[in-house]
Design a protein around this motif. Sequence first.
Motif, PDB file in Angstrom:
ATOM      1  N   ILE A  24      -1.484  12.421  45.772  1.00 46.28           N
ATOM      2  CA  ILE A  24      -0.200  12.061  46.384  1.00 46.28           C
ATOM      3  C   ILE A  24      -0.132  12.505  47.852  1.00 46.28           C
ATOM      4  CG2 ILE A  24       2.307  12.476  46.240  1.00 46.28           C
ATOM      5  CD1 ILE A  24       1.988  12.313  43.163  1.00 46.28           C
ATOM      6  N   THR A  25      -0.690  13.670  48.154  1.00 50.32           N
ATOM      7  CA  THR A  25      -0.805  14.046  49.571  1.00 50.32           C
ATOM      8  C   THR A  25      -2.280  14.109  50.004  1.00 50.32           C
ATOM      9  OG1 THR A  25      -0.587  16.357  48.913  1.00 50.32           O
ATOM     10  CG2 THR A  25       1.378  15.304  49.793  1.00 50.32           C
ATOM     11  N   GLN A  29       6.436   8.187  49.362  1.00 48.28           N
ATOM     12  CA  GLN A  29       7.089   8.976  50.435  1.00 48.28           C
ATOM     13  C   GLN A  29       6.188  10.011  51.087  1.00 48.28           C
ATOM     14  OE1 GLN A  29       7.371   9.693  47.243  1.00 48.28           O
ATOM     15  NE2 GLN A  29       8.287  11.671  46.811  1.00 48.28           N
ATOM     16  N   LYS A  30       4.902   9.952  50.805  1.00 49.69           N
ATOM     17  CA  LYS A  30       4.004  10.931  51.429  1.00 49.69           C
ATOM     18  C   LYS A  30       3.073  10.176  52.395  1.00 49.69           C
ATOM     19  CE  LYS A  30       5.600  14.040  48.313  1.00 49.69           C
ATOM     20  NZ  LYS A  30       5.038  14.874  47.282  1.00 49.69           N
ATOM     21  N   CYS A  74      -4.825  17.601  47.118  1.00 52.90           N
ATOM     22  CA  CYS A  74      -4.112  18.582  47.935  1.00 52.90           C
ATOM     23  C   CYS A  74      -2.965  19.125  47.098  1.00 52.90           C
ATOM     24  CB  CYS A  74      -3.583  17.922  49.209  1.00 52.90           C
ATOM     25  SG  CYS A  74      -2.381  18.935  50.085  1.00 52.90           S
ATOM     26  N   GLN A 104      -5.227  18.247  41.557  1.00 51.59           N
ATOM     27  CA  GLN A 104      -4.697  17.684  42.797  1.00 51.59           C
ATOM     28  C   GLN A 104      -5.844  17.613  43.806  1.00 51.59           C
ATOM     29  OE1 GLN A 104      -2.605  19.559  40.861  1.00 51.59           O
ATOM     30  NE2 GLN A 104      -1.249  17.824  40.710  1.00 51.59           N
ATOM     31  N   MET A 115       2.189  10.449  37.337  1.00 51.54           N
ATOM     32  CA  MET A 115       1.426  11.496  36.628  1.00 51.54           C
ATOM     33  C   MET A 115       1.663  11.364  35.123  1.00 51.54           C
ATOM     34  SD  MET A 115       2.317  14.761  39.129  1.00 51.54           S
ATOM     35  CE  MET A 115       1.207  15.982  38.415  1.00 51.54           C
ATOM     36  N   GLY A 150       6.221  10.027  42.329  1.00 52.89           N
ATOM     37  CA  GLY A 150       4.859  10.436  41.987  1.00 52.89           C
ATOM     38  C   GLY A 150       4.742  11.048  40.591  1.00 52.89           C
ATOM     39  N   THR A 151       5.726  11.825  40.216  1.00 45.47           N
ATOM     40  CA  THR A 151       5.683  12.471  38.907  1.00 45.47           C
ATOM     41  C   THR A 151       5.650  11.428  37.790  1.00 45.47           C
ATOM     42  OG1 THR A 151       6.937  14.280  39.872  1.00 45.47           O
ATOM     43  CG2 THR A 151       6.796  14.233  37.479  1.00 45.47           C
TER      44      THR A 151
HETATM   45  C1  LIG Z   1       5.214  15.225  45.956  1.00 43.93           C
HETATM   46  C2  LIG Z   1       4.121  15.480  44.982  1.00 43.93           C
HETATM   47  C3  LIG Z   1       4.244  15.170  43.610  1.00 43.93           C
HETATM   48  C4  LIG Z   1       5.521  14.714  42.973  1.00 43.93           C
HETATM   49  O1  LIG Z   1       6.045  13.632  43.514  1.00 43.93           O
HETATM   50  P1  LIG Z   1       7.565  13.191  43.292  1.00 43.93           P
HETATM   51  O2  LIG Z   1       7.528  11.964  44.128  1.00 43.93           O
HETATM   52  O3  LIG Z   1       8.449  14.256  43.824  1.00 43.93           O
HETATM   53  O4  LIG Z   1       7.741  12.922  41.858  1.00 43.93           O
HETATM   54  C5  LIG Z   1       3.164  15.374  42.800  1.00 43.93           C
HETATM   55  N1  LIG Z   1       2.028  15.873  43.267  1.00 43.93           N
HETATM   56  C6  LIG Z   1       1.862  16.199  44.563  1.00 43.93           C
HETATM   57  C7  LIG Z   1       0.561  16.767  45.009  1.00 43.93           C
HETATM   58  C8  LIG Z   1       2.904  16.005  45.461  1.00 43.93           C
HETATM   59  O5  LIG Z   1       2.756  16.347  46.745  1.00 43.93           O
END
Ligand SMILES: *Cc1c(COP(=O)(O)O)cnc(C)c1O
Length: 388
Positions: free
Chosen positions: A171-172, A194-195, A141, A139, A71, A67-68
Motif C-alpha cells: 500500500i505504501t 490514497q497512498k 513498507c 508489508q 487485505m 486498503g484494509t
Molecule cells: C494505509 C495502510 C493500510 C490500510 O489502509 P486503509 O486504507 O486505511 O484501510 C494497510 N497497510 C499499509 C502498509 C498502509 O500504509
Amino acid sequence: MDLIDFSKTRLLTPGPVPLFAKVAQTLSLPMEHHRTPGFEELLTNVWADLAWVFQSPSAPLILTATGTGAMEASVANLLSPGERVLCVDSGKFGDRWATIAEGLGARVHRFSVPWGSSLDLDEFERLVKENNFDFVMSQVCETSTATIHPIKAMAALIHQHSSALFLVDAITGLVNVELPMTDWGLDVVLAGSQKVFGLPTGLAFVALSERAWTKQKTATTPKFYFDFLKERQANMRGETAFSASVTLIRALAEALKLFRTWGLSRVRKRSERLALGTRELACDLGLDVFSQSPSPSVTALTLPTLIDGKKFRLTLEEKFNIVVMGGQDQLMGRILRIGHMGAVTNEDMLTLSRGLFECLNLFGVQISETNWQKAQTKLATTLGEELA
Ligand SMILES: *Cc1c(COP(=O)(O)O)cnc(C)c1O
C-alpha cells in the motif's frame, strides 16, 4: 523567506496525500453510469495501466474499499480455515495481517520484529524452512514505523523452502520500491488509492499470480461482496461485478495517465528525494530518523524525549497549518511521520522545514537562524525538480 507560506494547509501525511491538480479536476465531472460503452472503455484502459504499474501477470482487481478491505478480501479468497500463516509483525499493519488471518480461522505464527527494524533474514529462513506454512504475509513498507522489508530476498527464501503463497501489502510500497511481481514470485500484491496513487481514499487494488488464482479455487472461507472470481469474470466481460465508483475510477485514470507521462522511475525518484531531503533535514535539526531501514514513501522522525510529541504535532498543525502524523500504539507521542507520496511540492517541504524549526524553538530546542538557513539551502538542492 521565499517559498514559506503558513496560510495554506499542507497535508504531509502518509495517506491521504495531496492530489495532483489534474486528478482533482476529474472529481467534479458530471456523473455517468458505470454500465455504458464509454465507461467500460475507460475501465479497460485503467486495467491495462494498472497491470503496467503492478507488473502483474493479469489485470489487478479494483475494489471499492480502503486498503484494509483488500487485505481482508485477499485472505478470505485464498485461505481455508485451519491453514498455517506466517505474518511479519513489525508494526500496526503487520499486526493487522495477523488479526485478519486469525479472525478468518487461520493458525497464525507472528514473526515479531522490533518496531523500526527490518526483519532478520536468517531467522525468517529458519521459520519458513522448519514450518509448513500455507501463506506468508508481509508489508513492503510498514507505514507505522516507516520501515521497508527485503521483499525480493524474502520471496526467494519462501520459494526455496516451501510452497507457501506470498501475500504482500504494498500500500505504501508500490511504485516507490521496485516490485516486479512475476520476476520475484509474489502471489498477491495489494495497494490503496490514497497512498502512492495520489487519489482520494476509497479504492483498493489486488493483483494475483496464477498460483494464487489456482489456490482461490479451493479456498473455503465464505465471502460474497469481495469474491475475486466473480469480479474477474465480470472484468472479462468489460465491467465490474457491482456498481463501480465512477468518480474515483475516473480520477485513477487521470493519475495513471500522469504516471505514464512521467514514467514510474521518475515518480519513484521524486519520493526518494523527498525522503532523503527529510532525513537530511532531521539530521540538521538534531532529530533522529526512527527507522533503521527507512522508506522512500514515509519518514518517521524521533522527537527528543523532553518533548511531548502529541503537543508538538498539534502545534505544527494549529500554528503553522502543517499536518503530519504522529506515532501509533507504542510510538504514540514519540515520533512524527511525514509522507512523500502524491503531489507534495517543494514549497510544502520548505515550509515544513521552517515550521519544524520554529516549533522546536518553541519547545525549547534551540537552533540558530544561521544553521536553519544552511539546512534550508541544502534541502532545496536535494529536492530538485517537482513532477509536473
Ligand atoms: C494505509 C495502510 C493500510 C490500510 O489502509 P486503509 O486504507 O486505511 O484501510 C494497510 N497497510 C499499509 C502498509 C498502509 O500504509
